[in-house]
Design a protein around this motif. Structure first.
Motif, PDB file in Angstrom:
ATOM      1  N   UNK A 142     -12.772  -9.959  -6.619  1.00 21.33           N
ATOM      2  CA  UNK A 142     -12.427  -8.926  -4.914  1.00 21.33           C
ATOM      3  C   UNK A 142     -12.274  -9.987  -3.861  1.00 21.33           C
ATOM      4  N   UNK A 143     -10.807 -10.236  -3.024  1.00 23.29           N
ATOM      5  CA  UNK A 143     -10.819 -11.144  -2.126  1.00 23.29           C
ATOM      6  C   UNK A 143     -10.631 -10.037  -1.116  1.00 23.29           C
ATOM      7  N   UNK A 144     -11.259 -10.261  -0.088  1.00 26.97           N
ATOM      8  CA  UNK A 144     -11.668  -9.802   1.524  1.00 26.97           C
ATOM      9  C   UNK A 144      -9.571  -9.831   1.999  1.00 26.97           C
ATOM     10  N   UNK A 145      -9.203  -9.388   2.250  1.00 25.75           N
ATOM     11  CA  UNK A 145      -8.019  -9.857   3.311  1.00 25.75           C
ATOM     12  C   UNK A 145      -7.816  -8.646   4.501  1.00 25.75           C
ATOM     13  N   UNK A 146      -7.835  -8.733   5.307  1.00 28.48           N
ATOM     14  CA  UNK A 146      -7.952  -7.934   6.095  1.00 28.48           C
ATOM     15  C   UNK A 146      -6.531  -7.555   6.832  1.00 28.48           C
ATOM     16  N   UNK A 147      -5.251  -8.629   6.576  1.00 27.72           N
ATOM     17  CA  UNK A 147      -4.516  -8.428   7.404  1.00 27.72           C
ATOM     18  C   UNK A 147      -3.887  -7.763   6.531  1.00 27.72           C
ATOM     19  N   UNK A 148      -4.394  -6.862   5.585  1.00 24.91           N
ATOM     20  CA  UNK A 148      -4.211  -5.146   4.455  1.00 24.91           C
ATOM     21  C   UNK A 148      -3.291  -4.487   5.176  1.00 24.91           C
ATOM     22  N   UNK A 149      -4.383  -4.233   6.010  1.00 27.44           N
ATOM     23  CA  UNK A 149      -4.138  -2.743   7.021  1.00 27.44           C
ATOM     24  C   UNK A 149      -5.399  -2.174   5.690  1.00 27.44           C
ATOM     25  N   UNK A 150      -4.781  -1.577   4.411  1.00 27.76           N
ATOM     26  CA  UNK A 150      -5.605  -0.244   3.770  1.00 27.76           C
ATOM     27  C   UNK A 150      -4.216  -0.861   2.195  1.00 27.76           C
ATOM     28  N   UNK A 151      -4.686  -0.104   1.840  1.00 30.80           N
ATOM     29  CA  UNK A 151      -4.263  -0.739  -0.195  1.00 30.80           C
ATOM     30  C   UNK A 151      -5.081  -1.760  -1.048  1.00 30.80           C
ATOM     31  N   UNK A 152      -4.159  -1.927  -1.815  1.00 34.58           N
ATOM     32  CA  UNK A 152      -4.196  -2.966  -2.609  1.00 34.58           C
ATOM     33  C   UNK A 152      -3.172  -4.040  -3.052  1.00 34.58           C
ATOM     34  N   UNK A 153      -3.959  -5.201  -2.891  1.00 35.00           N
ATOM     35  CA  UNK A 153      -2.971  -6.457  -3.990  1.00 35.00           C
ATOM     36  C   UNK A 153      -2.911  -6.944  -4.958  1.00 35.00           C
ATOM     37  N   UNK A 154      -2.567  -6.348  -5.843  1.00 36.92           N
ATOM     38  CA  UNK A 154      -3.671  -7.106  -7.056  1.00 36.92           C
ATOM     39  C   UNK A 154      -2.757  -8.598  -8.009  1.00 36.92           C
ATOM     40  N   UNK A 155      -3.211  -9.045  -7.898  1.00 34.41           N
ATOM     41  CA  UNK A 155      -2.565 -10.970  -8.960  1.00 34.41           C
ATOM     42  C   UNK A 155      -3.129 -11.152  -9.828  1.00 34.41           C
ATOM     43  N   UNK A 156      -2.544 -11.104 -10.862  1.00 39.88           N
ATOM     44  CA  UNK A 156      -2.785 -11.436 -12.004  1.00 39.88           C
ATOM     45  C   UNK A 156      -1.695 -12.189 -13.450  1.00 39.88           C
ATOM     46  N   UNK A 157      -1.743 -13.539 -13.562  1.00 39.40           N
ATOM     47  CA  UNK A 157      -1.666 -14.659 -13.689  1.00 39.40           C
ATOM     48  C   UNK A 157      -0.378 -14.937 -12.279  1.00 39.40           C
ATOM     49  N   UNK A 158       0.809 -14.667 -12.969  1.00 44.37           N
ATOM     50  CA  UNK A 158       2.200 -15.104 -11.787  1.00 44.37           C
ATOM     51  C   UNK A 158       2.830 -13.996 -11.307  1.00 44.37           C
ATOM     52  N   UNK A 159       1.925 -12.831 -11.640  1.00 46.09           N
ATOM     53  CA  UNK A 159       2.858 -11.824 -11.080  1.00 46.09           C
ATOM     54  C   UNK A 159       2.074 -11.193  -9.859  1.00 46.09           C
ATOM     55  N   UNK A 160       2.382 -10.554  -9.407  1.00 47.86           N
ATOM     56  CA  UNK A 160       1.635  -9.698  -7.767  1.00 47.86           C
ATOM     57  C   UNK A 160       1.952  -7.879  -7.674  1.00 47.86           C
ATOM     58  N   UNK A 163       0.263  -2.963  -3.436  1.00 48.24           N
ATOM     59  CA  UNK A 163       0.434  -1.489  -2.613  1.00 48.24           C
ATOM     60  C   UNK A 163      -0.279  -1.528  -1.588  1.00 48.24           C
ATOM     61  N   UNK A 164      -0.182  -2.963  -0.386  1.00 43.89           N
ATOM     62  CA  UNK A 164      -1.307  -2.520   0.442  1.00 43.89           C
ATOM     63  C   UNK A 164       0.001  -2.088   1.340  1.00 43.89           C
ATOM     64  N   UNK A 165      -0.809  -1.159   2.789  1.00 41.35           N
ATOM     65  CA  UNK A 165       0.150  -0.728   3.703  1.00 41.35           C
ATOM     66  C   UNK A 165       1.214  -1.590   4.194  1.00 41.35           C
ATOM     67  N   UNK A 166       0.024  -2.995   4.588  1.00 42.82           N
ATOM     68  CA  UNK A 166       1.291  -4.088   5.801  1.00 42.82           C
ATOM     69  C   UNK A 166       2.803  -3.719   4.637  1.00 42.82           C
ATOM     70  N   UNK A 167       2.305  -3.862   3.511  1.00 45.69           N
ATOM     71  CA  UNK A 167       4.225  -4.479   2.473  1.00 45.69           C
ATOM     72  C   UNK A 167       4.756  -2.959   2.559  1.00 45.69           C
ATOM     73  N   UNK A 168       4.226  -1.963   2.684  1.00 51.69           N
ATOM     74  CA  UNK A 168       5.137  -0.544   2.633  1.00 51.69           C
ATOM     75  C   UNK A 168       5.561  -0.459   3.769  1.00 51.69           C
ATOM     76  N   UNK A 169       4.776  -0.130   4.736  1.00 57.34           N
ATOM     77  CA  UNK A 169       5.706   0.001   6.571  1.00 57.34           C
ATOM     78  C   UNK A 169       6.425  -1.688   6.405  1.00 57.34           C
ATOM     79  N   UNK A 170       6.196  -3.015   6.073  1.00 60.92           N
ATOM     80  CA  UNK A 170       7.599  -3.227   6.202  1.00 60.92           C
ATOM     81  C   UNK A 170       8.590  -2.808   5.658  1.00 60.92           C
ATOM     82  N   UNK A 171       8.376  -2.216   4.068  1.00 58.32           N
ATOM     83  CA  UNK A 171       9.505  -1.999   3.775  1.00 58.32           C
ATOM     84  C   UNK A 171      10.458  -0.548   4.551  1.00 58.32           C
ATOM     85  N   UNK A 172      10.304   0.516   4.813  1.00 63.17           N
ATOM     86  CA  UNK A 172      10.101   1.557   5.835  1.00 63.17           C
ATOM     87  C   UNK A 172      10.508   0.283   6.795  1.00 63.17           C
ATOM     88  N   UNK A 173      10.174  -0.043   7.660  1.00 62.38           N
ATOM     89  CA  UNK A 173      11.300  -1.321   8.657  1.00 62.38           C
ATOM     90  C   UNK A 173      12.382  -1.452   8.092  1.00 62.38           C
TER      91      UNK A 173
END
Length: 181
Positions: A142-160, A163-173
């Motif tokens: 677990x790594x802390x990343x305050x820029x996410x605003x909420x939700x999670x980002x999971x990296x396994x191997x080369x796949x990310x 489901x972070x709020x920041x990404x969801x807001x970017x998609x809506x925009x």
């Protein structure tokens, strides 16, 4: 891409030797240590990369630095040195870990969140991704990343998996901008 293939070959060869000698766990731990040294001791890598220093002196440093470890790891480090790939120690260690995880039916995941996850949350994420990937278990870092605003980002191997709020807001925009055009 060529470097990734070469690094993977070193890891595969070492893994095969370690399996045949039943020392996979030992080699994995020693490679982890070598990776830490390579990443945290700039003087060590600088010495091993210096063209003016003879190969014998460099190999002697490897012998003394990793004297408590297995001959297999020391020989692998010397092979990397001979091939001019000593800076690839962390990548070889990571490739070895991937082979180990595949053999064990596990996976390593880095989970980015705005706060430290509780043990129950870690367990839930691990179980969810173990099912999703068809693995027996998923180990969570677990790594802390305050820029996410909420939700999670999971990296396994080369796949990310994002489901972070920041990404969801970017998609809506992005969708709103595209609709208004």
């Amino acid at each position: 891409m060529r470097d990734v293939t070469i690094v993977k070959r070193y890891a595969e060869a070492l893994f095969e030797v370690a399996e045949n000698r039943d020392i996979v766990e030992t080699v994995r731990a020693e490679l982890h240590t070598a990776k830490q040294v390579a990443q945290n001791d700039a003087a060590f890598l600088r010495f091993l990369s210096e063209p003016k220093i003879g190969l014998d002196k460099k190999k002697a440093l490897i012998e003394t630095s990793f004297a408590a470890g297995s001959i297999e790891v020391r020989n692998t480090l010397k092979l990397l040195l001979d091939a001019g790939r000593i800076s690839s120690i962390p990548q070889v260690a990571d490739a070895f870990q991937t082979l180990y995880d595949e053999k064990q039916g596990t996976a390593q995941a880095t989970v980015y969140s705005v706060r430290e996850l509780s043990e129950a949350e870690r367990q839930s994420v691990a179980e969810t991704f173990a099912k999703k990937l068809g693995k027996q278990a998923v180990s969570i870092d677990n790594k802390i990343d305050p820029t996410l605003l909420g939700g999670l980002k999971v990296r396994i191997g080369n796949t990310i998996y994002d489901s972070s709020i920041k990404t969801k807001l970017t998609r809506i925009e992005r969708n709103l901008v595209n609709v208004s055009k």
